[in-house]
Structure formats: structure tokens, C-alpha cells
Design an enzyme around this catalytic site. Structure first.
Site, short mmCIF file in Angstrom:
data_model
loop_
_atom_site.label_atom_id
_atom_site.label_comp_id
_atom_site.label_asym_id
_atom_site.label_seq_id
_atom_site.Cartn_x
_atom_site.Cartn_y
_atom_site.Cartn_z
CG ASP A 49 38.74 44.53 33.64
OD1 ASP A 49 39.93 44.30 33.86
OD2 ASP A 49 38.29 44.77 32.52
CG HIS A 78 46.53 38.51 29.91
ND1 HIS A 78 45.84 39.70 30.05
CD2 HIS A 78 46.86 38.45 28.58
CE1 HIS A 78 45.74 40.33 28.90
NE2 HIS A 78 46.35 39.58 27.99
CG HIS A 119 38.00 41.25 31.00
ND1 HIS A 119 37.62 41.34 29.68
CD2 HIS A 119 39.23 41.83 31.08
CE1 HIS A 119 38.56 41.94 28.99
NE2 HIS A 119 39.56 42.26 29.82
CE LYS A 157 41.27 46.68 31.21
NZ LYS A 157 40.54 45.48 30.78
CB CYS A 211 44.94 42.45 32.36
SG CYS A 211 43.20 42.92 32.28
CG HIS A 228 43.19 46.87 36.17
ND1 HIS A 228 41.90 46.98 35.71
CD2 HIS A 228 43.79 45.94 35.38
CE1 HIS A 228 41.73 46.15 34.69
NE2 HIS A 228 42.87 45.50 34.47
#
Length: 544
Positions: A4, A104, A258, A335, A43, A311
Site C-alpha cells: 500500500d 496473500h 498497510h 488503492k 493486493c 499498488h
């Protein structure tokens, strides 16, 4: 890879109030990409594209629903096993491969320990980190130590009662003791009720998603988030020491920056930008420790280092009036926004002493998907021939052998929906950006989706543009003034050229199962457990 991180957060990209000396050092010693583009603004799909060199729609790592990431470790969604990652490619070339940090990309499929989506199944030899992602409940957690103590004692109590019930049952069946069956059933019922009430009291994601794995073993459940980053840096240095003699690939995925921004006390209050700035400067310090380890081990001159974000920064991340997300600089959006530049334009720094020029700046369009073919070329590997690879080998551009990007067109998705496309003609400085769909910002007059936290990809909360919006990013990087037929003589030509390219692109998309739509629901039976379910709390890092 930072989580992030906004492109406007770094000194080397123009921020003069945030201290990021170690990131800036990479920029001075390597190549800085100014138009580096993520394949998705969330993500999970962004990281899928990064690992495979393919748009996430090709692997099914997209969703036509509201949630566009893997929601929990109880979901069976994950990167399909038939996808090839750059780790698998380098492993075939004899590289030792490690992943430390955030994954993730899924974990389990049919049971809580099958680990079908574990990094080991995608070319990584070693894994230490968080299989899911940070959520608000991960930090702070003031009750964690007490719950760990209660859990261990409660589990001991359950074991003793269960052992007593078994002993009494055997004694009654052998006629050694005379007890009623109702007493035995009561003891068994007590064990089940104790487990049920214990489990039902832990509904927060903290207990089921905020955990750490070392290889296949859970080491913390729930994890102590503010110390996780330090442990990961220690693991990274250890990996470098173990593999200093041979070729290696280390993918270090920060949990920073994040939300909820777990930050060690030593970094609280060090920045001018509140908790977010503190967390960012902690990340930069950790990066410095990894770079120092590379230098101290004598690896600098033959190690390629790449730095990026998955991102853009999260504009809607707020607590009250306190901003908890990053800055995307002059770029619109953030985002969750698949088309606007702020959601997909990310830092891109590449250092390779002796191979790449120091201090070079490249303004050509490049992509996170380019890492896959670039590493293939650098390692002498061969790209898979049975699938479309959307990334391009960056080495000729980085070295200066060519002046133009391998990407004439790039397509920008929001989930499975194409929102925008860019065209960079090789004989022109123009970078044309065509928007077919844009999110509706809420409340009206704002520049993000504060009501819904994340912007939507389809439905009533987007605007469909016919004719499309057109911008020239070389003249209007903030996408503030759409061009029209009256203001741009090439308007019709550009719109048609991009539309034709889009049609050709669509012909290469083969429908596959949407992992993040069809399989992205939580199942109790897939949740990982450090122990015997539901007594899952543990901390094996406390004394390490």
C-alpha cells in the site's frame, strides 16, 4: 515489495517531508522508473500478476463481487497451481528461493493443514511470514498475552477432563468401578461445551488470520504485529547468510505500510506525518538493514535489487480525521481504483552495480509484470511457451540498449472489468490514456470513495463513459482535463487505435474460474490452528 505504499511517499519521487534515506539510496545507485504500473489496484490480484507476469484475469485471480482480495485463511481461493511464478523459473535454474513476509495468495483447499496454496507449491524453498494480510484487528491487541495464558491452561483442563472421562469409561466397561453413564456423558458434554464456548468467543479475524508461519508450522497465533517486521528482517539476513555462496532469489514482502500500521515503540513519533509516517520510516530502516547485510556479505556487486509497491496508497484509510493511508503525489485516485493513475502507478527502483547505470531515470511505461521475464533473462531461464506472458524483459531498456518500452499498450482492470487502457506510440512522446469506466467518488466533491472505503468496479457506483475519456499523461499526468474532439485533433484516431488494440487483447483472454468470486468464502474447517482445534493460540517466537 511494500504494501500500500504511495508513490508520493518517497523522497526520490519528490516528497521533501518524509525521510526515506535507504529507498533514496537505491534510486541514486540504480535506475528509477517513473511510469511503473501495477496490473491491479488491490493486493491479491496485483501480487498474482507480479509473480506470474500475467494479467490477473488470465489466472482467475479476480472477482466480480465487492471483495477483490482473498478475504480470510478460511477461504479456499488461491493462485491456481498451474500458474508458473518467477520463483519456480529460477528454482529450475539452480537458485535457492525464499519468501519472507506477506503472501496473500491463499493457503488451504480442503482441510486446515493441506497447504495447497503454500509458497512451497509455487517455487519457493523457504517461507517465513504472514500467509494472509494485515486487518484492523491485528493491532493493537492488549489482551493477547492474557489470552495465550488462559488458552494453555484451558487446553490442559480439557485434556485432564477428557482423560478422566476415558479412564472412567474403560473402568465401567471393565466393571472395575461403578459409575453412572450420565456422569460419563456429562464429562464428555463438558469438554465439547468448553471447546464450543471457547471457539465462539473468538470471532475476530485476529485469531484466525493474524498469524505467522515458518515453513509449514504456525509460530504465532495471533501474532504480535509490532515485532513481526523485525523478526522478518532477521529471517532475511539469515537467508542471505545461508545462501551467500550460490545463486539465490529472496522476495521480501513488507507488512508495512498497510493499516492498522503496527509500529514498534522506537519509531512512534519520529515523523511529521503521524502513525503512517512513523510506520513508513520504520520500513525504510528495515530496508536499510537488508541492504547493509547485502553489502557486508560482499554480495552487492553481483546482486540485483528491485524495490516497488503492490499498488497505490489507500486514500480512504482514516480514523476520524487522521489520515492512515499514503500519498499518491500528483496522481488522481488510489488503492482500489483500477483506472486512475494513483491506484496503479508505483515506485520502481532497480540496482545492479556494474550491469545497470546509477542514477538513471526512465519515463517509459513499465509494469510489475515485467519482473517475471526480466528475471528469466537475467538468470538464463526460458519463458513458458504454453501461455501468454504479458510482461516484457526490462534489461534492454534499463541498460540503454533500446529507448522505448516493450509495452505499446497496457490495459487496466478493476476486477474482471476493463476500466482503462494506455497507448505509448513509439514515434511520439505522448502517453494516451483512455478511460471507459471510472468510479463514482463519495461523498460528492471528494476525490475518493470514503463512504464505501473502496471504490467499486461495476454497477451504480461507477460511471460508464461513451465516448470514453481521453488524457495525454505526458501533458496532464494528474488526469485533470479530459481531451475532446474540439481540443485534440487526434482524438478520433487515438480512440479507434486503442479500441482496436483492446479487441485484439480480448481475443487472448481465455475464461477461467474466478478464484476470488467462487471460492472466496470463509470456512471454519479451513482455518489454520496452532494446536488442537479450537484451542489454537500459541507463541513460539517469545523466547527466540
Amino acid at each position: 515489495m511494500v504494501d500500500d505504499l504511495g508513490i508520493g511517499d518517497l523522497g526520490c519521487y519528490g516528497n521533501d517531508t518524509m525521510r526515506t534515506p535507504h529507498v533514496d539510496r537505491l534510486a541514486r545507485e540504480g535506475v528509477r522508473l517513473t511510469q511503473h504500473i501495477s496490473a491491479a489496484s488491490m493486493c491479491t490480484p496485483s501480487r498474482s500478476a507480479f509473480l506470474t507476469g500475467r494479467y490477473p484475469i488470465r489466472s482467475g485471480m479476480v472477482s466480480n463481487k465487492i471483495s477483490r482480495v482473498i478475504r480470510s485463511l478460511g477461504a479456499s481461493a488461491g493462485l491456481p497451481p498451474n500458474e508458473t511464478t518467477f520463483a519456480a523459473l529460477l528454482k529450475k535454474q539452480g537458485y535457492s528461493t525464499g519468501l519472507i513476509g506477506k503472501w496473500h495468495q491463499g493457503l488451504n483447499c480442503q482441510s486446515r493443514s493441506d497447504h495447497c496454496h503454500h509458497p512451497y507449491n509455487y517455487g519457493f524453498d523457504y517461507f517465513y511470514g504472514m500467509p494472509s494480510t494485515l486487518v484492523d484487528s491485528c493491532w493493537p491487541d492488549p489482551s493477547r498475552n492474557m489470552e495465550l495464558a488462559i488458552s494453555s491452561r484451558l487446553w490442559l483442563c480439557v485434556q485432564l477432563v477428557a482423560l478422566a472421562a476415558l479412564t472412567v469409561t474403560l473402568g465401567k466397561l471393565s466393571r472395575w468401578i461403578a459409575v453412572s453413564w450420565s456422569l460419563i456423558l456429562s464429562m464428555i458434554l463438558f469438554v465439547f461445551l468448553l471447546g464450543y464456548f471457547w471457539f465462539s468467543s473468538y470471532t475476530s479475524q485476529l485469531y484466525w488470520d493474524c498469524l505467522l508461519l515458518r515453513e509449514h508450522e504456525i509460530t504465532e497465533q495471533p501474532m504480535k504485529a509490532e515485532r513481526a517486521g523485525s523478526i522478518m528482517v532477521r529471517e532475511a539476513v539469515s537467508f542471505l547468510e545461508r545462501h551467500r555462496q550460490g545463486p539465490f532469489l529472496l522476495l521480501f514482502c513488507f507488512l508495512h505500510v498497510h493499516i492498522p500500521l503496527p509500529t514498534a515503540d522506537a519509531f512512534m513519533g519520529v515523523s511529521k506525518h503521524g502513525l503512517y509516517g512513523d510506520n513508513l520510516q520504520e520500513m525504510d530502516t528495515m530496508l536499510g538493514k537488508i541492504l547493509d547485510a547485502i553489502d557486508n556479505l560482499g554480495l552487492k556487486n553481483h546482486t540485483l535489487v528491485y524495490f516497488t509497491s503492490d499498488h497505490g496508497g489507500h486514500l480512504e484509510a482514516r480514523r476520524g480525521h487522521i489520515q492512515l493511508g499514503g500519498s499518491n503525489g500528483i496522481y488522481k485516485g488510489g488503492k482500489g481504483m483500477g483506472g486512475w493513475e494513483g491506484g496503479i502507478r508505483v515506485p520502481g527502483l532497480i540496482r545492479w552495480p556494474g550491469k545497470l547505470p546509477a542514477g538513471k531515470v526512465i519515463d517509459e511505461p513499465t509494469s510489475l509484470m515485467d519482473v517475471f521475464p526480466t528475471l528469466a533473462a537475467a538468470s538464463g531461464g526460458t519463458l513458458p511457451q504454453d501461455r501468454v506472458i504479458d510482461g516484457r524483459n526490462l534489461l534492454p531498456l534499463l541498460r540503454g540498449d533500446v529507448q522505448h518500452s516493450g509495452h505499446e499498450f497496457l490495459f487496466h482492470y478493476c476486477g474482471p472489468y476493463l476500466h482503462a487502457a494506455r497507448w505509448h506510440p513509439k514515434d511520439s512522446k505522448a502517453v494516451w490514456k483512455v478511460h471507459y469506466v471510472t468510479p463514482v467518488f463519495q461523498p460528492p466533491g471528494s476525490q475518493a470513495c470514503y463512504v464505501t472505503t473502496y471504490c467499486r468496479c461495476s454497477g451504480e457506483l461507477v460511471t460508464y463513459h461513451d465516448p470514453p475519456l481521453l488524457f495525454d499523461l505526458s501533458r496532464d499526468p494528474s488526469e485533470s482535463s479530459p481531451l475532446t474532439q474540439d481540443t485534440e485533433p487526434l482524438y478520433d484516431f487515438v480512440i479507434k487505435t486503442v479500441a482496436d488494440a483492446l479487441e485484439e487483447h480480448k481475443k487472448t483472454i481465455v475464461p477461467v474460474r474466478q478464484q476470488l468470486s467462487e471460492l472466496n468464502y470463509d470456512s471454519v474447517w479451513l482455518r489454520p490452528c496452532c494446536g488442537v482445534f479450537p484451542f489454537c493460540l500459541c507463541d513460539k517466537e517469545e523466547n527466540s
